[in-house]
Motif scaffolding. Structure first.
Motif, PDB file in Angstrom:
ATOM      1  N   GLY A   4       1.378 -21.764   4.558  1.00 27.75           N
ATOM      2  CA  GLY A   4       2.696 -21.324   4.107  1.00 27.75           C
ATOM      3  C   GLY A   4       2.914 -19.858   4.408  1.00 27.75           C
ATOM      4  N   ILE A   5       3.980 -19.533   5.140  1.00 29.88           N
ATOM      5  CA  ILE A   5       4.254 -18.149   5.542  1.00 29.88           C
ATOM      6  C   ILE A   5       5.474 -17.653   4.788  1.00 29.88           C
ATOM      7  CG2 ILE A   5       4.756 -16.627   7.473  1.00 29.88           C
ATOM      8  CD1 ILE A   5       3.514 -18.758   9.302  1.00 29.88           C
ATOM      9  N   PRO A   6       5.304 -16.745   3.825  1.00 29.49           N
ATOM     10  CA  PRO A   6       6.449 -16.214   3.077  1.00 29.49           C
ATOM     11  C   PRO A   6       7.156 -15.120   3.873  1.00 29.49           C
ATOM     12  CG  PRO A   6       4.401 -15.324   2.200  1.00 29.49           C
ATOM     13  CD  PRO A   6       4.018 -16.267   3.298  1.00 29.49           C
ATOM     14  N   GLY A   7       8.372 -14.800   3.446  1.00 30.03           N
ATOM     15  CA  GLY A   7       9.103 -13.692   4.036  1.00 30.03           C
ATOM     16  C   GLY A   7       8.514 -12.360   3.605  1.00 30.03           C
ATOM     17  N   TRP A   8       8.954 -11.265   4.263  1.00 28.45           N
ATOM     18  CA  TRP A   8       8.353  -9.957   4.004  1.00 28.45           C
ATOM     19  C   TRP A   8       8.582  -9.502   2.557  1.00 28.45           C
ATOM     20  CZ3 TRP A   8       4.926  -6.538   4.463  1.00 28.45           C
ATOM     21  CH2 TRP A   8       5.124  -5.236   3.966  1.00 28.45           C
ATOM     22  N   SER A   9       9.788  -9.640   2.030  1.00 31.67           N
ATOM     23  CA  SER A   9      10.053  -9.187   0.653  1.00 31.67           C
ATOM     24  C   SER A   9       9.179  -9.948  -0.338  1.00 31.67           C
ATOM     25  CB  SER A   9      11.534  -9.372   0.312  1.00 31.67           C
ATOM     26  OG  SER A   9      12.345  -8.614   1.183  1.00 31.67           O
ATOM     27  N   ASP A  10       9.026 -11.256  -0.120  1.00 34.81           N
ATOM     28  CA  ASP A  10       8.155 -12.041  -0.992  1.00 34.81           C
ATOM     29  C   ASP A  10       6.698 -11.597  -0.867  1.00 34.81           C
ATOM     30  OD1 ASP A  10      10.376 -13.398  -1.741  1.00 34.81           O
ATOM     31  OD2 ASP A  10       9.838 -15.314  -0.856  1.00 34.81           O
ATOM     32  N   LYS A  11       6.272 -11.260   0.339  1.00 38.46           N
ATOM     33  CA  LYS A  11       4.907 -10.757   0.532  1.00 38.46           C
ATOM     34  C   LYS A  11       4.693  -9.485  -0.271  1.00 38.46           C
ATOM     35  CE  LYS A  11       4.273 -12.462   5.285  1.00 38.46           C
ATOM     36  NZ  LYS A  11       4.178 -12.052   6.703  1.00 38.46           N
ATOM     37  N   LEU A  12       5.681  -8.612  -0.259  1.00 34.79           N
ATOM     38  CA  LEU A  12       5.552  -7.334  -0.959  1.00 34.79           C
ATOM     39  C   LEU A  12       5.421  -7.547  -2.467  1.00 34.79           C
ATOM     40  CD1 LEU A  12       5.595  -4.247  -0.417  1.00 34.79           C
ATOM     41  CD2 LEU A  12       8.030  -4.314  -0.954  1.00 34.79           C
ATOM     42  N   VAL A  13       6.277  -8.398  -3.043  1.00 37.29           N
ATOM     43  CA  VAL A  13       6.207  -8.663  -4.490  1.00 37.29           C
ATOM     44  C   VAL A  13       4.898  -9.375  -4.823  1.00 37.29           C
ATOM     45  CG1 VAL A  13       7.324  -9.803  -6.429  1.00 37.29           C
ATOM     46  CG2 VAL A  13       8.726  -8.740  -4.652  1.00 37.29           C
ATOM     47  N   GLN A  14       4.482 -10.308  -3.972  1.00 31.59           N
ATOM     48  CA  GLN A  14       3.211 -10.996  -4.203  1.00 31.59           C
ATOM     49  C   GLN A  14       2.040 -10.020  -4.199  1.00 31.59           C
ATOM     50  OE1 GLN A  14       2.036 -14.591  -2.237  1.00 31.59           O
ATOM     51  NE2 GLN A  14       4.136 -15.308  -1.995  1.00 31.59           N
ATOM     52  N   GLU A  15       2.090  -9.032  -3.322  1.00 32.28           N
ATOM     53  CA  GLU A  15       0.995  -8.055  -3.265  1.00 32.28           C
ATOM     54  C   GLU A  15       0.926  -7.234  -4.549  1.00 32.28           C
ATOM     55  OE1 GLU A  15      -2.180  -5.610  -1.897  1.00 32.28           O
ATOM     56  OE2 GLU A  15      -1.503  -7.664  -1.513  1.00 32.28           O
ATOM     57  N   VAL A  16       2.077  -6.875  -5.115  1.00 29.41           N
ATOM     58  CA  VAL A  16       2.081  -6.150  -6.393  1.00 29.41           C
ATOM     59  C   VAL A  16       1.497  -7.028  -7.497  1.00 29.41           C
ATOM     60  CG1 VAL A  16       3.524  -5.045  -8.136  1.00 29.41           C
ATOM     61  CG2 VAL A  16       4.032  -4.716  -5.707  1.00 29.41           C
ATOM     62  N   VAL A  17       1.900  -8.309  -7.525  1.00 31.21           N
ATOM     63  CA  VAL A  17       1.351  -9.249  -8.507  1.00 31.21           C
ATOM     64  C   VAL A  17      -0.162  -9.378  -8.320  1.00 31.21           C
ATOM     65  CG1 VAL A  17       1.346 -11.665  -9.234  1.00 31.21           C
ATOM     66  CG2 VAL A  17       3.513 -10.531  -8.749  1.00 31.21           C
ATOM     67  N   ARG A  18      -0.597  -9.443  -7.071  1.00 30.84           N
ATOM     68  CA  ARG A  18      -2.033  -9.559  -6.803  1.00 30.84           C
ATOM     69  C   ARG A  18      -2.796  -8.330  -7.295  1.00 30.84           C
ATOM     70  NH1 ARG A  18      -5.877  -7.654  -4.119  1.00 30.84           N
ATOM     71  NH2 ARG A  18      -4.511  -6.033  -3.260  1.00 30.84           N
ATOM     72  N   MET A  19      -2.224  -7.160  -7.074  1.00 28.28           N
ATOM     73  CA  MET A  19      -2.905  -5.916  -7.475  1.00 28.28           C
ATOM     74  C   MET A  19      -3.118  -5.845  -8.977  1.00 28.28           C
ATOM     75  SD  MET A  19      -0.879  -3.367  -4.888  1.00 28.28           S
ATOM     76  CE  MET A  19      -1.342  -1.867  -5.739  1.00 28.28           C
ATOM     77  N   VAL A  20      -2.077  -6.194  -9.754  1.00 25.43           N
ATOM     78  CA  VAL A  20      -2.213  -6.084 -11.210  1.00 25.43           C
ATOM     79  C   VAL A  20      -3.124  -7.181 -11.758  1.00 25.43           C
ATOM     80  CG1 VAL A  20      -0.021  -4.893 -11.472  1.00 25.43           C
ATOM     81  CG2 VAL A  20      -0.063  -7.378 -11.607  1.00 25.43           C
TER      82      VAL A  20
ATOM     83  N   PRO B 197     -19.169  -1.673  -7.128  1.00 25.05           N
ATOM     84  CA  PRO B 197     -18.295  -2.034  -8.246  1.00 25.05           C
ATOM     85  C   PRO B 197     -16.835  -1.861  -7.856  1.00 25.05           C
ATOM     86  CG  PRO B 197     -19.277   0.127  -8.608  1.00 25.05           C
ATOM     87  CD  PRO B 197     -19.939  -0.444  -7.388  1.00 25.05           C
ATOM     88  N   TYR B 198     -15.987  -2.662  -8.489  1.00 18.03           N
ATOM     89  CA  TYR B 198     -14.559  -2.601  -8.185  1.00 18.03           C
ATOM     90  C   TYR B 198     -13.927  -1.441  -8.946  1.00 18.03           C
ATOM     91  CZ  TYR B 198      -9.615  -3.775  -8.443  1.00 18.03           C
ATOM     92  OH  TYR B 198      -8.247  -3.732  -8.393  1.00 18.03           O
ATOM     93  N   HIS B 199     -13.171  -0.619  -8.221  1.00 18.37           N
ATOM     94  CA  HIS B 199     -12.432   0.469  -8.838  1.00 18.37           C
ATOM     95  C   HIS B 199     -10.949   0.286  -8.508  1.00 18.37           C
ATOM     96  CE1 HIS B 199     -16.111   2.591  -9.850  1.00 18.37           C
ATOM     97  NE2 HIS B 199     -16.512   2.446  -8.602  1.00 18.37           N
ATOM     98  N   PRO B 200     -10.096   0.119  -9.501  1.00 22.43           N
ATOM     99  CA  PRO B 200      -8.665  -0.074  -9.211  1.00 22.43           C
ATOM    100  C   PRO B 200      -8.018   1.230  -8.763  1.00 22.43           C
ATOM    101  CG  PRO B 200      -9.042   0.003 -11.575  1.00 22.43           C
ATOM    102  CD  PRO B 200     -10.391   0.082 -10.932  1.00 22.43           C
ATOM    103  N   VAL B 201      -7.700   1.332  -7.485  1.00 16.83           N
ATOM    104  CA  VAL B 201      -7.074   2.535  -6.937  1.00 16.83           C
ATOM    105  C   VAL B 201      -5.918   2.133  -6.041  1.00 16.83           C
ATOM    106  CG1 VAL B 201      -9.165   3.952  -7.021  1.00 16.83           C
ATOM    107  CG2 VAL B 201      -8.692   2.561  -4.993  1.00 16.83           C
ATOM    108  N   LEU B 202      -5.049   3.081  -5.785  1.00 20.90           N
ATOM    109  CA  LEU B 202      -3.947   2.899  -4.841  1.00 20.90           C
ATOM    110  C   LEU B 202      -4.308   3.601  -3.543  1.00 20.90           C
ATOM    111  CD1 LEU B 202      -0.811   3.613  -7.052  1.00 20.90           C
ATOM    112  CD2 LEU B 202      -2.025   1.476  -6.714  1.00 20.90           C
ATOM    113  N   ARG B 203      -4.194   2.862  -2.436  1.00 18.73           N
ATOM    114  CA  ARG B 203      -4.456   3.471  -1.135  1.00 18.73           C
ATOM    115  C   ARG B 203      -3.167   4.109  -0.635  1.00 18.73           C
ATOM    116  NH1 ARG B 203      -7.268  -0.723   2.753  1.00 18.73           N
ATOM    117  NH2 ARG B 203      -5.613  -2.088   1.970  1.00 18.73           N
ATOM    118  N   GLN B 204      -3.116   5.406  -0.660  1.00 18.44           N
ATOM    119  CA  GLN B 204      -1.929   6.124  -0.211  1.00 18.44           C
ATOM    120  C   GLN B 204      -2.069   6.427   1.275  1.00 18.44           C
ATOM    121  OE1 GLN B 204       0.771   6.621  -1.800  1.00 18.44           O
ATOM    122  NE2 GLN B 204       0.219   6.134  -3.908  1.00 18.44           N
ATOM    123  N   ARG B 205      -1.554   5.538   2.110  1.00 15.71           N
ATOM    124  CA  ARG B 205      -1.620   5.732   3.553  1.00 15.71           C
ATOM    125  C   ARG B 205      -0.646   6.827   3.982  1.00 15.71           C
ATOM    126  NH1 ARG B 205      -3.590   1.047   6.118  1.00 15.71           N
ATOM    127  NH2 ARG B 205      -5.314   0.244   4.869  1.00 15.71           N
TER     128      ARG B 205
END
Length: 586
Positions: A99-115, A504-512
């Motif tokens: 299943g290939i979602p659209g770009w906007s859906d990918k972006l929201v999904q990535e935020v959901v995944r991060m939290v 160990p997992y450290h929750p960080v934001l990658r600021q490219r």
């Protein structure tokens, strides 16, 4: 640059302490989280792939577009688009729905995944390795190799159609035990029920997490965490027994006789008894007071190691089947196999796994060995063979000579990097290397309309890493001459691929740097100040470089190659001119 985010740190702490989460939906609508999600996704190859709506794409991404998505979510007006379903071939010849979602859906999904990842990652067990940060197939295999000493039985487990049969209601019920936020759970429910587009029709999704979705692997891990909990907190504590095996009585008898012969000075008898003692295990392998259960899972594949009887192994398998039925899943009868570790090998993650038995080198007895399967090498070799002989590859005929050599070299390195944990990696892959070598030479011979023997002499070089003969050619690059080779690779066992334990997992934001360029408010083409910048994306930079070499590049492409970036941050006017092929750079 990595920066800490307060919400992710808070979620990680709550997950570590086992506390529930509240008001997650409102707190995740943070512009910095969405910018970080964009930074995570934009460099991926799939970021340019569109979903159902061809206009919903990454090209033209801007800060204002992110703000619009956040406002839509704030007003509860967000609507997921159905994914575009595509079928890709599996190794067994069947097709896997993607299943290939659209770009906007990918972006929201990535935020959901991060939290969700920040909260659930500390809750997952060390025995779970699939789709997790700092973990891979290799970490799962190393755990088996290092800790499963003395295993008698293997249970190769596979869940039938796991990702396609995850029950939505049960998944949301599991999530609701920890995430107590109706709006967030509703967002996930509408995502799961968004459906898919196939053969010109929109169809409903009744169950499963769509393979290809950004958040789907994490949701599957959250769901299968219930299986991990059952095996590791219910089955294992009830099954494990004893601290160590008792001494083998036969070994103890021979050991006493050996010491007595040595005290009496009977050297020939002592040597005879020592040879007999070597053939007898020191501890009792059938000790009824010593039992162990080991477990490792990677995605929907799991392997169980049992120190116990066959009847006990059958019982463990049956109990796991009952637990999967409670989760509304089914164990695959074809792929779930019980294997005697001493006489047969189990297949897990593409490796053959068995227990070593060696009378000469007793120190390896009982230890788990990893092996490259012979049939797997034969399958890989089919790509380079025809009627059992190496053959040229027509698909590469039009490529440059350095590119052809590089492709073959990267393929061999990929095979080695995956199987480098196996003790027989040198034996197995050297055969494959020989086949690839002749396939490469025949490809070059077909391209240059020459013979293999002539090209052998023309492209024969001494590898700088191995000091042995290999195929190579000098190539001019921006940094000078570079030797492109095939075969300059040591196919040896990598006994310690990781210098330390799992990070160990450290929750960080990658600021490219792309995010800083968007916030700089200056067009990278015309130099004008603008509050509404857009990012222009391309799929591959090498395509632009080829156009530059051929003298066919446009002005903006020259700028992109000079910056060595797949993105350009430009104003709206310049972006329209890029797509209209009418841009002239100052």
């Amino acid at each position: 640059m990595n920066t800490h985010h307060k919400l992710l740190e808070t979620l990680h702490k709550l997950g570590s302490e086992g506390q529930a989460v509240e008001r997650l939906y409102a707190r995740m609508l943070d512009e910095n989280l969405f910018l970080a999600a964009y930074a995570n996704l934009y460099s991926n190859d799939g970021a340019m792939t569109t979903g159902v709506d061809p206009e919903d794409k990454i090209d033209g991404m801007s800060l204002s577009r992110i703000q619009e998505i956040i406002q839509t979510l704030e007003h509860n007006d967000w609507k997921w688009q159905p994914v575009r379903r595509k079928h890709i071939p599996k190794a067994n010849g069947k097709m896997r729905p993607l299943g290939i979602p659209g770009w906007s859906d990918k972006l929201v999904q990535e935020v959901v995944r991060m939290v969700l990842e920040a909260y659930y990652e500390p809750r997952f067990h060390d025995e779970s390795h699939g789709f997790r940060p700092h973990r891979s197939c290799h970490t799962a295999l190393l755990q088996i190799k290092k800790t499963w000493t003395g295993v008698v039985w293997f249970v190769e487990g596979d869940i039938k159609g796991c990702f396609d049969h995850i029950d939505h209601d049960l998944l949301l019920q599991i999530l609701g035990q920890r995430v107590r936020d109706f709006r967030f759970l509703k967002l996930l429910r509408t995502m799961l029920k968004a459906g898919y587009w196939e053969d010109g029709q929109q169809r409903q999704t009744l169950s499963g997490t769509p393979q290809g979705g950004i958040v789907s692997p994490l949701l599957a891990n959250i769901f299968l965490h219930e299986l991990d909990e059952y095996v590791l907190k219910v089955l294992k504590p009830a099954f494990d027994k004893g601290t160590r095996r008792c001494i083998n009585k036969e070994y103890e008898k021979l050991n006493n006789q050996l010491h007595q012969a040595r005290r009496q000075g009977n050297i020939p008898e002592a040597k005879r008894l020592e040879r007999m003692r070597r053939e007898v295990p020191r501890s009792d392998p059938t000790d009824p007071d010593f039992r162990r259960l080991y477990y490792v899972r990677y995605a929907d594949d799991f392997l169980i190691g049992i120190i116990g009887s066959k009847a006990e192994t059958d019982d463990i398998q049956a109990k796991i089947g009952i637990k999967l039925a409670e989760l509304r899943l089914e164990m695959s009868q074809e792929k779930t196999v019980i294997t005697n570790a001493a006489h047969e090998s189990a297949r897990f993650l593409g490796y053959d796994i068995y227990k070593a038995q060696d009378l000469t080198h007793r120190h390896v007895n009982g230890r788990v060995q990893l092996s490259v399967p012979e049939d797997r090498v034969a399958h890989l070799a089919q790509r380079y063979l025809s009627d059992g002989k190496p053959i040229h590859r027509n698909a590469l005929i039009d490529a440059d000579v350095p590119e052809i050599i590089h492709i073959f070299d990267m393929e061999l390195r990929g095979y080695y990097n995956y199987y480098k944990l196996a003790y027989n990696v040198s034996t197995r892959l050297n055969k494959l290397k020989y086949i690839m070598w002749y396939s490469l030479m025949r490809t070059l011979a077909r391209k240059m309309k020459s013979s293999v023997s002539k090209l052998m002499g023309r492209y024969k070089v001494i590898g700088p890493k191995t000091g042995k003969k290999c195929v190579g050619v000098e190539m001019k690059t921006d940094r000078g001459e570079r030797l492109i080779t095939f075969g300059d690779l040591r196919l040896v066992v990598d006994w310690n691929p990781y210098n330390k334990d799992v990070d160990p997992y450290h929750p960080v934001l990658r600021q490219r740097e792309l995010i800083f360029r968007l916030k700089h408010h200056q067009c990278e083409l015309c130099g004008q100040e603008s509050e509404a910048l857009e990012a222009h994306h391309i799929r591959r930079l090498k395509d632009i470089r080829r156009k530059v070499r051929e003298g066919q590049a446009q002005a903006w492409e020259l700028v992109m190659v000079a910056r060595n970036r797949k993105t350009l941050v430009v104003c709206r006017e310049c972006h329209l001119k890029i797509h209209g092929k009418s841009l002239k750079v100052r």
